[in-house]
Scaffold this motif. Structure first.
Motif, short mmCIF file in Angstrom:
data_model
loop_
_atom_site.label_atom_id
_atom_site.label_comp_id
_atom_site.label_asym_id
_atom_site.label_seq_id
_atom_site.Cartn_x
_atom_site.Cartn_y
_atom_site.Cartn_z
N LYS A 150 33.03 -33.99 -46.05
CA LYS A 150 33.44 -34.89 -45.62
C LYS A 150 33.53 -34.06 -44.09
N VAL A 151 34.40 -33.70 -43.81
CA VAL A 151 35.21 -32.47 -43.02
C VAL A 151 34.07 -31.51 -41.93
N ILE A 152 33.17 -30.70 -42.66
CA ILE A 152 32.48 -30.02 -42.68
C ILE A 152 31.28 -31.26 -41.96
N PHE A 153 30.84 -32.37 -42.47
CA PHE A 153 29.26 -33.25 -41.77
C PHE A 153 29.65 -33.73 -41.18
N GLY A 154 30.70 -34.73 -41.41
CA GLY A 154 30.97 -35.97 -40.83
C GLY A 154 31.11 -36.81 -42.60
N ASP A 155 32.16 -38.45 -42.32
CA ASP A 155 32.90 -39.01 -43.23
C ASP A 155 31.03 -40.12 -43.69
N ASN A 156 30.18 -39.92 -42.71
CA ASN A 156 29.38 -40.51 -43.59
C ASN A 156 28.18 -39.90 -42.92
N TYR A 157 27.72 -38.05 -43.78
CA TYR A 157 27.28 -37.53 -44.43
C TYR A 157 26.13 -38.04 -45.48
N ILE A 158 26.81 -38.84 -46.17
CA ILE A 158 25.83 -39.75 -47.56
C ILE A 158 26.07 -40.51 -47.55
N GLY A 159 25.44 -41.62 -48.22
CA GLY A 159 25.41 -42.61 -48.76
C GLY A 159 26.36 -42.80 -50.24
N HIS A 160 27.57 -44.22 -50.67
CA HIS A 160 27.40 -43.80 -52.10
C HIS A 160 26.82 -44.20 -53.20
N LYS A 216 24.14 -23.16 -46.27
CA LYS A 216 23.20 -23.49 -44.77
C LYS A 216 21.92 -23.75 -45.06
N SER A 217 21.81 -24.78 -46.74
CA SER A 217 20.33 -25.28 -46.61
C SER A 217 21.61 -27.04 -47.50
N LEU A 218 21.67 -27.39 -47.00
CA LEU A 218 21.93 -28.80 -47.45
C LEU A 218 21.74 -29.60 -47.05
N LYS A 219 21.09 -30.68 -48.04
CA LYS A 219 20.50 -31.95 -46.66
C LYS A 219 21.42 -33.33 -46.84
N THR A 220 21.47 -33.15 -45.88
CA THR A 220 22.84 -34.55 -45.76
C THR A 220 22.31 -35.53 -44.62
N ASP A 221 22.85 -37.08 -44.30
CA ASP A 221 21.84 -37.71 -42.91
C ASP A 221 22.79 -38.22 -42.41
N SER A 222 23.89 -36.85 -41.77
CA SER A 222 24.43 -36.65 -40.53
C SER A 222 23.29 -35.95 -39.06
N LYS A 223 24.51 -36.95 -38.20
CA LYS A 223 23.47 -36.47 -36.74
C LYS A 223 23.97 -35.16 -36.65
N LYS A 224 23.67 -34.62 -35.45
CA LYS A 224 24.57 -33.18 -34.96
C LYS A 224 25.54 -33.73 -34.01
N LYS A 225 25.37 -35.27 -33.94
CA LYS A 225 26.63 -35.41 -33.01
C LYS A 225 27.71 -36.22 -33.92
N GLU A 226 27.86 -36.96 -34.93
CA GLU A 226 28.62 -36.70 -36.08
C GLU A 226 29.09 -35.96 -36.26
N ILE A 227 28.16 -34.76 -36.60
CA ILE A 227 29.40 -33.46 -36.62
C ILE A 227 30.11 -32.68 -35.76
N TYR A 228 29.78 -32.92 -34.50
CA TYR A 228 30.22 -32.29 -33.71
C TYR A 228 31.13 -32.98 -32.20
N GLY A 229 30.46 -34.21 -32.30
CA GLY A 229 31.15 -35.57 -31.40
C GLY A 229 29.95 -34.66 -29.81
N LEU A 230 30.33 -35.48 -28.46
CA LEU A 230 29.48 -35.32 -27.78
C LEU A 230 30.74 -34.30 -26.50
N SER A 231 31.75 -33.68 -27.23
CA SER A 231 32.57 -32.77 -25.90
C SER A 231 32.06 -31.67 -26.01
N ILE A 232 32.18 -30.80 -25.07
CA ILE A 232 31.98 -29.89 -24.27
C ILE A 232 32.05 -28.70 -24.92
N GLN A 233 33.37 -28.72 -26.02
CA GLN A 233 33.99 -27.78 -26.78
C GLN A 233 32.99 -28.07 -28.14
#
Length: 265
Positions: A150-160, A216-233
């Protein structure tokens, strides 16, 4: 500190943990266990009996397991497990904690084994209830794969349920895998071998997922913005490590180096 900055900082910390684990691959163990359904015990307040524990070495892929039915067979009580459950469970847990003692400097990767309901505390508690003294695994040696994903890919990286959804998403074998309700039914029916096979399958699944996270080959439902956010950092973190980004940095570094040399000539 913004929430995005805090999130990225936490993510970076987990990625550093992964690198450390990868560097100590020979010291990694995966663990999972099966038990009596604790939902059925709420009224009685009794802790859930443990039926089996499976452990797998990451580097060699070898299994070590501890189960009620194999313990019963060794003690000549295979046909009377229910009437000797406490005795059998205590011997099984004694064997398990002897294994733990021999592997105290190892890292234990698990899936949601976090509390007294289901987790290392629950195993320790059962052994204490039966009169044993457990060997405690240090918290810094435990790695909750479910939480770290969840920390790496975001809370909604895959369904339940997440483990089952990851299996489907990544085409991982689910042979002998039992869902929670199916495990409860298997226990009620005394199908201990079936439960044990499910436990073995789950450490195998964790092994596969962890290995895919590392390469780095694990497939998830995460979008880039969910992982990194939209900030400059966040945009920097997303680009960092990509071959094109590194090529651009190398190119810019070469230009700057040439310009400084030109100025000083």
């Amino acid at each position: 500190m913004t929430s995005t900055t805090r999130k990225l900082k936490k993510r970076k910390k987990v990625l550093l943990e992964l690198n450390r684990l990868d560097e100590n691959a020979s010291k990694i163990l995966f663990i999972h266990y099966s038990c009596e359904s604790f939902y059925d015990l709420r009224e009685s307040g009794r802790s859930a009996r443990i039926t089996s524990i499976a452990v797998r070495y990451f580097e060699t892929g070898q299994y070590v397991s501890f189960s009620i039915h194999t313990t019963a067979e060794k003690m000549g009580k295979l046909n009377s497990i229910e009437s000797h459950y406490d005795e059998l469970e205590k011997v099984m847990l004694k064997d398990f904690f002897e294994f733990v003692k021999q592997h105290e400097n190892y890292y234990w990767i698990h899936w949601n084994m976090r509390d007294i309901g289901y987790g290392f505390q629950a195993i320790n508690h059962r052994y204490k209830v039966l009169g044993g003294k457990p060997t405690i695994i240090a918290d810094d040696k435990k790695f909750d794969l479910a939480d770290k994903l969840k920390v790496i890919f975001g809370d909604n990286y895959i369904g339940h349920p997440r483990l089952e959804k990851l299996i489907m998403k990544n085409a991982i074998s689910d042979k002998d895998f039992l869902k929670g309700a199916e495990e409860a039914t298997a226990f009620e029916n005394g199908e201990y071998i079936k439960l044990h096979h499910s436990t073995l399958r789950k450490v195998n699944v964790m092994h596969d997922i962890f290995d895919r996270v590392l390469d780095k080959s694990l497939k998830t439902d995460s979008k880039k913005k969910e992982i990194y956010g939209l900030s400059i950092q966040g945009l920097y973190e997303m680009a960092n490590g990509h071959w094109l980004f590194n090529l651009i940095l190398l190119f810019l570094g070469g230009i700057i180096s040439w310009f400084i040399t030109w100025l000083l000539s």
